[in-house]
Design a protein around this motif. Structure first.
Motif, PDB file in Angstrom:
ATOM      1  N   LEU A  90      -6.911   2.754   3.086  1.00  0.00           N
ATOM      2  CA  LEU A  90      -6.291   3.979   3.584  1.00  0.00           C
ATOM      3  C   LEU A  90      -5.445   4.642   2.495  1.00  0.00           C
ATOM      4  N   ALA A  91      -4.739   3.822   1.692  1.00  0.00           N
ATOM      5  CA  ALA A  91      -3.946   4.375   0.593  1.00  0.00           C
ATOM      6  C   ALA A  91      -4.832   5.051  -0.446  1.00  0.00           C
ATOM      7  N   ILE A  92      -5.996   4.485  -0.721  1.00  0.00           N
ATOM      8  CA  ILE A  92      -6.926   5.098  -1.672  1.00  0.00           C
ATOM      9  C   ILE A  92      -7.409   6.454  -1.162  1.00  0.00           C
ATOM     10  N   GLN A  93      -7.701   6.541   0.128  1.00  0.00           N
ATOM     11  CA  GLN A  93      -8.149   7.814   0.691  1.00  0.00           C
ATOM     12  C   GLN A  93      -7.020   8.845   0.710  1.00  0.00           C
ATOM     13  N   VAL A  94      -5.801   8.402   0.957  1.00  0.00           N
ATOM     14  CA  VAL A  94      -4.660   9.328   0.887  1.00  0.00           C
ATOM     15  C   VAL A  94      -4.484   9.836  -0.541  1.00  0.00           C
ATOM     16  N   ALA A  95      -4.652   8.947  -1.517  1.00  0.00           N
ATOM     17  CA  ALA A  95      -4.555   9.365  -2.919  1.00  0.00           C
ATOM     18  C   ALA A  95      -5.638  10.379  -3.271  1.00  0.00           C
ATOM     19  N   ARG A  96      -6.822  10.240  -2.681  1.00  0.00           N
ATOM     20  CA  ARG A  96      -7.885  11.211  -2.917  1.00  0.00           C
ATOM     21  C   ARG A  96      -7.460  12.609  -2.439  1.00  0.00           C
TER      22      ARG A  96
ATOM     23  N   PRO B 252       0.811  -1.233   0.000  1.00  0.00           N
ATOM     24  CA  PRO B 252       0.000   0.000   0.000  1.00  0.00           C
ATOM     25  C   PRO B 252       0.836   1.271   0.000  1.00  0.00           C
ATOM     26  N   LEU B 253       1.993   1.237   0.645  1.00  0.00           N
ATOM     27  CA  LEU B 253       2.864   2.421   0.638  1.00  0.00           C
ATOM     28  C   LEU B 253       3.403   2.686  -0.761  1.00  0.00           C
ATOM     29  N   ILE B 254       3.680   1.630  -1.521  1.00  0.00           N
ATOM     30  CA  ILE B 254       4.137   1.805  -2.901  1.00  0.00           C
ATOM     31  C   ILE B 254       3.048   2.465  -3.738  1.00  0.00           C
ATOM     32  N   ALA B 255       1.793   2.077  -3.506  1.00  0.00           N
ATOM     33  CA  ALA B 255       0.687   2.700  -4.226  1.00  0.00           C
ATOM     34  C   ALA B 255       0.599   4.195  -3.904  1.00  0.00           C
ATOM     35  N   VAL B 256       0.793   4.544  -2.639  1.00  0.00           N
ATOM     36  CA  VAL B 256       0.770   5.963  -2.255  1.00  0.00           C
ATOM     37  C   VAL B 256       1.943   6.714  -2.895  1.00  0.00           C
ATOM     38  N   ALA B 257       3.125   6.086  -2.915  1.00  0.00           N
ATOM     39  CA  ALA B 257       4.293   6.735  -3.515  1.00  0.00           C
ATOM     40  C   ALA B 257       4.088   6.977  -5.011  1.00  0.00           C
ATOM     41  N   LEU B 258       3.497   6.014  -5.713  1.00  0.00           N
ATOM     42  CA  LEU B 258       3.210   6.198  -7.135  1.00  0.00           C
ATOM     43  C   LEU B 258       2.188   7.312  -7.357  1.00  0.00           C
ATOM     44  N   ASN B 259       1.254   7.446  -6.433  1.00  0.00           N
ATOM     45  CA  ASN B 259       0.287   8.532  -6.551  1.00  0.00           C
ATOM     46  C   ASN B 259       0.935   9.882  -6.288  1.00  0.00           C
ATOM     47  N   VAL B 260       1.856   9.942  -5.341  1.00  0.00           N
ATOM     48  CA  VAL B 260       2.503  11.210  -5.006  1.00  0.00           C
ATOM     49  C   VAL B 260       3.327  11.727  -6.180  1.00  0.00           C
TER      50      VAL B 260
ATOM     51  N   ASP C  81      -8.453   8.035  -9.211  1.00  0.00           N
ATOM     52  CA  ASP C  81      -9.533   7.436  -9.991  1.00  0.00           C
ATOM     53  C   ASP C  81      -9.185   6.008 -10.395  1.00  0.00           C
ATOM     54  N   ALA C  82      -7.903   5.780 -10.754  1.00  0.00           N
ATOM     55  CA  ALA C  82      -7.495   4.429 -11.123  1.00  0.00           C
ATOM     56  C   ALA C  82      -7.546   3.485  -9.926  1.00  0.00           C
ATOM     57  N   LEU C  83      -7.111   3.954  -8.774  1.00  0.00           N
ATOM     58  CA  LEU C  83      -7.157   3.122  -7.577  1.00  0.00           C
ATOM     59  C   LEU C  83      -8.585   2.849  -7.140  1.00  0.00           C
TER      60      LEU C  83
END
Length: 309
Positions: free
Chosen positions: A249-255, A192-200, A207-209
């Protein structure tokens, strides 16, 4: 005076200048060297700590099982079997190395981030401390959860042998099982942290997540079923459930990150507009679709000439 002269002779750094290949290799060598020194220092500390309680900590889940599910030595205590001469030394070195990698994780993760920093924007470099702290905390959280669920997994698996069977685990098999379980939980919590890093960095959008939420949860359960070395439902649920929570939680952080990025880009679009210039807003009214209008109404602004005959 000499320091001042050296500073005056030094050429100003060009922020747009690129780093040559030799400089990249030198930077990589220095970062790897610092990381290896940190890992070796952690390994030496863990090797000394093995007799001070680390070995008992590793054996605690096995020794906490009922007596009929573990091997008891002549003194009535639990024990692990060593089947070769160098087995004890190799086990101690293996445990010390793994613990050294985990203990020194904040240092070598910071070195990895510092090596990647020149390729990032200045606004993205400040996330280095957050990245290192979050990755270390998530790995520790996953390893702690694996250690807590280890006793339940062992009780379930060893209990399947039935009555009349004496379970005597070798030290190599048990230590390998424990290490693989701790690493599986710790590394899986980093996803999940990698997903957040890619979003940052702008590679993966919210939207993709959000659109792939069901697939992410399904693949998480499938991933936990294949990665857990015990292959029992209890350990699989113990890994999959926290990972699903972390992904949500990663999806909400990406939002939140995407909203802030949109507001920032909108604010920057107005900076190039002068005081006497019109704003780039499109003032043309949008057309209201007929499906959103009542049956007995018509769009505003239509005169008699616009009505059908």
């Amino acid at each position: 005076m000499r320091t001042v002269r050296l500073r005056q002779r030094r050429a100003a750094r060009d922020p747009q200048a690129g780093m040559p290949l030799v400089a990249h290799l030198t930077e990589l060598r220095n970062r790897v060297g610092v990381s290896l020194i940190a890992v070796l220092a952690g390994t030496a500390l863990a090797f000394w700590w093995y007799d001070q309680g680390l070995g008992d900590f590793i054996r605690a889940p096995y020794c906490g099982l009922p007596e009929e599910l573990r091997y008891n030595d002549a003194q009535g205590g639990c024990g692990l079997l060593v089947t070769d001469v160098f087995g004890g030394a190799l086990i101690r070195l293996k445990i010390s190395f793994i613990v050294g990698v985990v203990v020194s994780a904040p240092l070598w993760l910071f070195q990895v981030w510092q090596f990647l920093t020149p390729g990032l924007k200045s606004t993205e470099k400040r996330y280095g401390v957050v990245f290192v702290t979050a990755s270390s905390a998530l790995f520790g959280l996953g390893a702690a959860l694996a250690y807590v669920s280890l006793s339940a997994g062992l009780r379930l698996l060893l209990g399947l042998a039935g009555e009349g069977v004496v379970v005597a685990l070798t030290a190599q098999d048990y230590i390998g099982f424990v290490i693989s379980l701790l690493l599986a939980f710790g590394l899986s919590f980093e996803l999940p942290l990698i997903a957040v890093a890619l979003n940052v960095v702008g590679v993966l959008s919210h939207d993709a997540l959000s659109g792939a939420r069901r697939w992410i949860f399904f693949l998480t359960v499938l991933f936990a079923a294949f990665v857990t070395p015990t292959q029992d439902p209890f350990t699989m649920v113990a890994m999959a459930a926290p990972m699903i929570v972390l992904f949500e939680l990663a999806i909400q952080v990406a939002r939140v990150v995407d909203r802030r990025r949109a507001r920032r880009s909108m604010a920057e679009s107005f900076r190039s507009v002068g005081d006497g210039e019109a704003s780039p807003l499109d003032a043309t009214p949008s057309r209201l679709d007929a499906e959103f209008l009542p049956a007995d109404s018509e769009p505003a602004g239509l005169g008699d000439a616009a009505r059908p005959a």
